[in-house]
Design an enzyme around this catalytic site. Structure first.
Site, PDB file in Angstrom:
ATOM      1  N   ASP A 142     -44.823  64.454  37.980  1.00 18.26           N
ATOM      2  CA  ASP A 142     -44.172  65.475  38.807  1.00 18.26           C
ATOM      3  C   ASP A 142     -44.940  65.693  40.099  1.00 18.26           C
ATOM      4  O   ASP A 142     -45.907  66.444  40.136  1.00 18.26           O
ATOM      5  CB  ASP A 142     -44.078  66.763  37.990  1.00 18.26           C
ATOM      6  CG  ASP A 142     -43.241  67.843  38.632  1.00 18.26           C
ATOM      7  OD1 ASP A 142     -42.540  67.556  39.612  1.00 18.26           O
ATOM      8  OD2 ASP A 142     -43.304  68.983  38.149  1.00 18.26           O
ATOM      9  N   GLU A 174     -42.808  72.710  46.894  1.00 21.18           N
ATOM     10  CA  GLU A 174     -41.732  72.875  45.910  1.00 21.18           C
ATOM     11  C   GLU A 174     -42.196  73.678  44.706  1.00 21.18           C
ATOM     12  O   GLU A 174     -41.419  74.461  44.137  1.00 21.18           O
ATOM     13  CB  GLU A 174     -41.232  71.501  45.457  1.00 21.18           C
ATOM     14  CG  GLU A 174     -39.976  71.550  44.581  1.00 21.18           C
ATOM     15  CD  GLU A 174     -40.258  71.701  43.093  1.00 21.18           C
ATOM     16  OE1 GLU A 174     -39.318  72.020  42.349  1.00 21.18           O
ATOM     17  OE2 GLU A 174     -41.429  71.516  42.667  1.00 21.18           O
ATOM     18  N   GLU A 175     -43.453  73.512  44.325  1.00 20.91           N
ATOM     19  CA  GLU A 175     -43.938  74.136  43.098  1.00 20.91           C
ATOM     20  C   GLU A 175     -44.175  75.637  43.232  1.00 20.91           C
ATOM     21  O   GLU A 175     -44.374  76.318  42.229  1.00 20.91           O
ATOM     22  CB  GLU A 175     -45.240  73.454  42.637  1.00 20.91           C
ATOM     23  CG  GLU A 175     -45.092  71.983  42.277  1.00 20.91           C
ATOM     24  CD  GLU A 175     -44.362  71.766  40.959  1.00 20.91           C
ATOM     25  OE1 GLU A 175     -43.897  72.760  40.363  1.00 20.91           O
ATOM     26  OE2 GLU A 175     -44.254  70.612  40.523  1.00 20.91           O
TER      27      GLU A 175
END
EC number: 3.4.17.-
Length: 416
Positions: A142, A174-175
């Site tokens: 990821d 994004e995280e």
């Protein structure tokens, strides 16, 4: 241009040998990685730490790689957090010879940031099967697996179809909230309206399945205020924790309570809405009546909108506390939230599933009718853990999967 996925470093055999033949001559897992430009690129980007907020180094590496393969690369600055890297950027790239010049028909996108902590790249050999070699480390799944596979799928496609109108977008953040994708989405030059692309392929760990959709998201704190006092004389104060507990107990069960009875909605496609009280912070010492308490809540929506969920939660808190104005939800603390995201799965040859995690899909504004696919290698079940890992076979299969999605999009455009 040589085919990047099939071009391997010379190991004393004719260049006409198949990739499988070449790889079989490598004696160790490290040799196999070194022999493959694709696997080597994946290794190189995993070895560069890129925890959210500090993505510049890996972004620079990816941008330079794409430029070396005749891509025009646009580095879009993205604002940093208070303690983050002020120089970080999104990467938007397209073939320099592309006739669409920055207006690709097909956009492949993923993210280059990872969750903490950084875990070094590692290899776990399998003497019996090269495909089963396990690659471990932060970002191996990821989402650097998707980043690498998307790039090499595009390079392979361009060798057989040099005029294919393809673009790549790799975003930061994004995280931790999706600021990178929102920054790209809000830029009318890079993301004009109507959308120039008819297909967007998002890369996240889906175990090589096409995702029919994922749950929505709503985050917020529940806050309680009280009055500090000596714990020997608690009646002189007011415990914020005691005030907060009934609200937490009620909110924690909202996904299990039928909607008709005040609970959060479920759906046949996504199942139950789930509630996670992920963090509680309260008080200063055991012998002090706590004057404040706060709980951080994340809700994965199986149906409905964030606004509808806010109304349900706020009502539940009021009912649980008897309308105590000192206990409340601060919905303004986190911007946004989004409803469940339905995605396209009309390309044959893939398993189809739904997922519960969030992605950048809702952060990219596209015109109505744009196809949106979510696909990628590896499992979300290890993605944020200390056991994050992926096999060589999964990585190689993802390149084939992305190429299949690209080809389907190209053929669909030819029919219209």
């Amino acid at each position: 241009m040589k085919s990047p996925i099939s071009l391997l470093a010379a190991v004393g055999v004719a260049s006409a040998a198949s990739p499988q033949t070449l790889l079989s001559l490598a004696s160790t897992a490290s040799d196999i990685i070194d022999a493959s430009p694709f696997l080597s690129f994946h290794r190189d980007i995993v070895q560069i730490p890129s925890i959210s907020g500090n993505e510049t180094a890996v972004g620079t590496f990816v941008a330079e790689f794409l430029e070396s393969h005749n891509f025009t690369v646009i580095k879009q600055p993205v604002p940093s957090s208070s303690n983050g890297d002020p120089n970080r950027f999104n990467i938007f790239a397209y073939p320099s010879t592309s006739p669409s010049q920055g207006r690709p028909d097909i956009l492949l996108t993923s993210h280059i940031d990872t969750v903490p902590p950084f875990i070094p790249y590692g290899l776990h050999d399998d003497a019996n099967n090269n495909s089963n070699i396990l690659i471990s480390g932060r970002g191996t799944v990821d989402a650097k697996a998707s980043v690498a596979a998307q790039i090499f799928a595009v390079l392979d496609t361009l060798e057989s179809n040099p005029t294919a109108s393809l673009g790549l977008l790799f975003v930061v953040d994004e995280e931790v909230g999706g600021l990178g994708m929102r920054t790209f989405s809000d830029n009318s030059t890079l993301n004009p309206s109507p959308s120039p692309y008819h297909t967007v392929i998002f890369g996240e760990p889906t175990e090589q399945a096409l995702v029919a959709g994922h749950k929505g998201m709503l985050e917020f704190p529940i806050i309680a205020t009280g009055q500090a006092a000596h714990s020997g004389y608690p009646w002189l104060g007011s415990s914020a924790i005691s005030a907060l507990l009934p609200a937490l107990s009620r909110v924690d069960r909202l996904g299990k309570i039928p909607e008709a009875e005040g609970g959060l909605p479920a759906s046949e496609k996504y199942g139950e809405t789930t509630v996670n009280i992920g963090r509680v912070d309260a008080g200063v010492a055991a012998n002090v009546v706590p004057s404040s308490a706060i709980a951080e809540v994340a809700i994965r929506l199986a149906a409905g909108t964030p606004d509808e969920a806010r109304e349900i939660v706020a009502r539940a808190v009021r009912n649980a506390t008897g309308g105590d104005e000192h206990v409340y939800c601060d919905f303004a603390a986190y911007a946004g939230g989004y409803a469940p995201q339905d995605l396209d799965t009309d390309v044959p040859g893939f398993e189809v599933t739904t997922v519960n995690y969030g992605t950048d899909v809702p952060n990219l504004k596209v015109s109505e009718g744009v196809k949106r696919y979510l696909y990628g290698p590896g499992s979300i079940h290890v993605a944020h853990g200390d056991n994050e890992a992926i096999t060589v076979g999964q990585l190689e299969e993802a390149v084939r999967g992305y190429k299949q999605l690209i080809e389907a999009a190209v053929q669909r455009a030819r029919r219209t």
